[in-house]
Design a protein around this motif. Structure first.
Motif, PDB file in Angstrom:
ATOM      1  N   GLN A  13       0.830  -1.195   0.000  1.00 24.35           N
ATOM      2  CA  GLN A  13       0.000   0.000   0.000  1.00 24.35           C
ATOM      3  C   GLN A  13       0.868   1.250   0.000  1.00 24.35           C
ATOM      4  O   GLN A  13       2.032   1.203   0.419  1.00 24.35           O
ATOM      5  CB  GLN A  13      -0.928  -0.005   1.212  1.00 24.35           C
ATOM      6  CG  GLN A  13      -1.985  -1.099   1.171  1.00 24.35           C
ATOM      7  CD  GLN A  13      -2.985  -0.972   2.300  1.00 24.35           C
ATOM      8  OE1 GLN A  13      -2.653  -0.507   3.393  1.00 24.35           O
ATOM      9  NE2 GLN A  13      -4.221  -1.382   2.056  1.00 24.35           N
ATOM     10  N   ALA A  14       0.303   2.326  -0.452  1.00 21.14           N
ATOM     11  CA  ALA A  14       1.019   3.595  -0.445  1.00 21.14           C
ATOM     12  C   ALA A  14       1.503   3.902   0.965  1.00 21.14           C
ATOM     13  O   ALA A  14       0.761   3.729   1.941  1.00 21.14           O
ATOM     14  CB  ALA A  14       0.124   4.712  -0.956  1.00 21.14           C
ATOM     15  N   SER A  85       8.291   4.993   1.907  1.00 21.55           N
ATOM     16  CA  SER A  85       7.248   5.943   1.487  1.00 21.55           C
ATOM     17  C   SER A  85       6.831   5.724   0.041  1.00 21.55           C
ATOM     18  O   SER A  85       6.760   6.663  -0.762  1.00 21.55           O
ATOM     19  CB  SER A  85       7.747   7.384   1.679  1.00 21.55           C
ATOM     20  OG  SER A  85       8.111   7.617   3.015  1.00 21.55           O
ATOM     21  N   ASN A  87       4.799   5.205  -3.291  1.00 22.57           N
ATOM     22  CA  ASN A  87       3.552   5.761  -3.807  1.00 22.57           C
ATOM     23  C   ASN A  87       3.186   5.065  -5.120  1.00 22.57           C
ATOM     24  O   ASN A  87       3.981   4.282  -5.666  1.00 22.57           O
ATOM     25  CB  ASN A  87       3.648   7.277  -3.968  1.00 22.57           C
ATOM     26  CG  ASN A  87       4.809   7.695  -4.854  1.00 22.57           C
ATOM     27  OD1 ASN A  87       4.887   7.269  -6.002  1.00 22.57           O
ATOM     28  ND2 ASN A  87       5.704   8.512  -4.324  1.00 22.57           N
ATOM     29  N   VAL A  88       1.994   5.359  -5.604  1.00 18.77           N
ATOM     30  CA  VAL A  88       1.479   4.669  -6.775  1.00 18.77           C
ATOM     31  C   VAL A  88       2.405   4.838  -7.979  1.00 18.77           C
ATOM     32  O   VAL A  88       2.561   3.918  -8.797  1.00 18.77           O
ATOM     33  CB  VAL A  88       0.056   5.178  -7.102  1.00 18.77           C
ATOM     34  CG1 VAL A  88      -0.450   4.587  -8.405  1.00 18.77           C
ATOM     35  CG2 VAL A  88      -0.892   4.859  -5.973  1.00 18.77           C
ATOM     36  N   ASP A  90       5.468   4.700  -8.070  1.00 22.43           N
ATOM     37  CA  ASP A  90       6.623   3.801  -7.990  1.00 22.43           C
ATOM     38  C   ASP A  90       6.306   2.422  -8.556  1.00 22.43           C
ATOM     39  O   ASP A  90       7.207   1.572  -8.643  1.00 22.43           O
ATOM     40  CB  ASP A  90       7.075   3.653  -6.537  1.00 22.43           C
ATOM     41  CG  ASP A  90       7.606   4.953  -5.959  1.00 22.43           C
ATOM     42  OD1 ASP A  90       7.252   5.254  -4.792  1.00 22.43           O
ATOM     43  OD2 ASP A  90       8.351   5.659  -6.663  1.00 22.43           O
ATOM     44  N   THR A  91       5.067   2.187  -8.940  1.00 23.34           N
ATOM     45  CA  THR A  91       4.694   0.894  -9.509  1.00 23.34           C
ATOM     46  C   THR A  91       5.436   0.652 -10.815  1.00 23.34           C
ATOM     47  O   THR A  91       5.380   1.472 -11.729  1.00 23.34           O
ATOM     48  CB  THR A  91       3.173   0.840  -9.754  1.00 23.34           C
ATOM     49  OG1 THR A  91       2.491   0.907  -8.498  1.00 23.34           O
ATOM     50  CG2 THR A  91       2.783  -0.444 -10.471  1.00 23.34           C
ATOM     51  N   VAL A 122       2.204  -0.716  -6.087  1.00 22.68           N
ATOM     52  CA  VAL A 122       1.794   0.078  -4.947  1.00 22.68           C
ATOM     53  C   VAL A 122       0.342   0.498  -5.155  1.00 22.68           C
ATOM     54  O   VAL A 122       0.019   1.149  -6.156  1.00 22.68           O
ATOM     55  CB  VAL A 122       2.686   1.317  -4.773  1.00 22.68           C
ATOM     56  CG1 VAL A 122       2.295   2.070  -3.507  1.00 22.68           C
ATOM     57  CG2 VAL A 122       4.155   0.915  -4.733  1.00 22.68           C
ATOM     58  N   SER A 124      -3.202   2.476  -3.867  1.00 18.95           N
ATOM     59  CA  SER A 124      -3.545   3.700  -3.136  1.00 18.95           C
ATOM     60  C   SER A 124      -4.501   3.415  -1.983  1.00 18.95           C
ATOM     61  O   SER A 124      -5.058   2.349  -1.864  1.00 18.95           O
ATOM     62  CB  SER A 124      -4.184   4.697  -4.095  1.00 18.95           C
ATOM     63  OG  SER A 124      -5.329   4.147  -4.683  1.00 18.95           O
TER      64      SER A 124
END
Length: 124
Positions: A13-14, A85, A87-88, A90-91, A122, A124
């Protein structure tokens, strides 16, 4: 010949963290500059981080600076990418790469050897 085996990806998850590993075999590990790249769907492969053979010189992409940490353990023939940390954005599929010589490069074409990639997703 150098073989790279990267692992450690997953679905998170984020805000979560992950640590990727890249085990190197085949030659003297310490002679190679190592890097991590990533490729998101529909996008070009992009540089994430690189580290010199001794670990004394490190370079990060602006998008991950302050959140990701690259390190290496030459005794264990392993390079790591600690990602905090997340975040989306980084997918992506993350790849470790190796090149001979001490010059850190951000171009994927400069790297001779590649791992098979590990998926980081990742949500959200």
């Amino acid at each position: 010949q150098v073989q790279l085996a990267d692992s450690g990806g997953g679905l998170v998850q984020a805000g979560d963290s992950l640590r990727l590993s890249c085990v190197i075999s085949g030659r003297t590990v310490s002679a190679y500059t190592m890097a991590w790249f990533r490729q998101a769907p529909g996008k070009e492969r992009e540089f994430v981080a690189s580290i010199s053979w001794g670990g004394g010189t490190i370079h990060y992409a602006d998008s991950v600076k302050g959140r990701f940490t690259i390190s290496r353990d030459n005794a264990e023939n392993t390079v790591y990418l600690r990602m905090n940390s997340l975040n989306v954005e980084d997918t992506a599929v993350y790849y470790c790469a190796a090149k001979r010589g001490s010059l850190l490069r951000v171009e994927s074409s400069a790297y001779e050897y590649w791992g098979q990639g590990t998926q980081v997703t990742v949500s959200s």
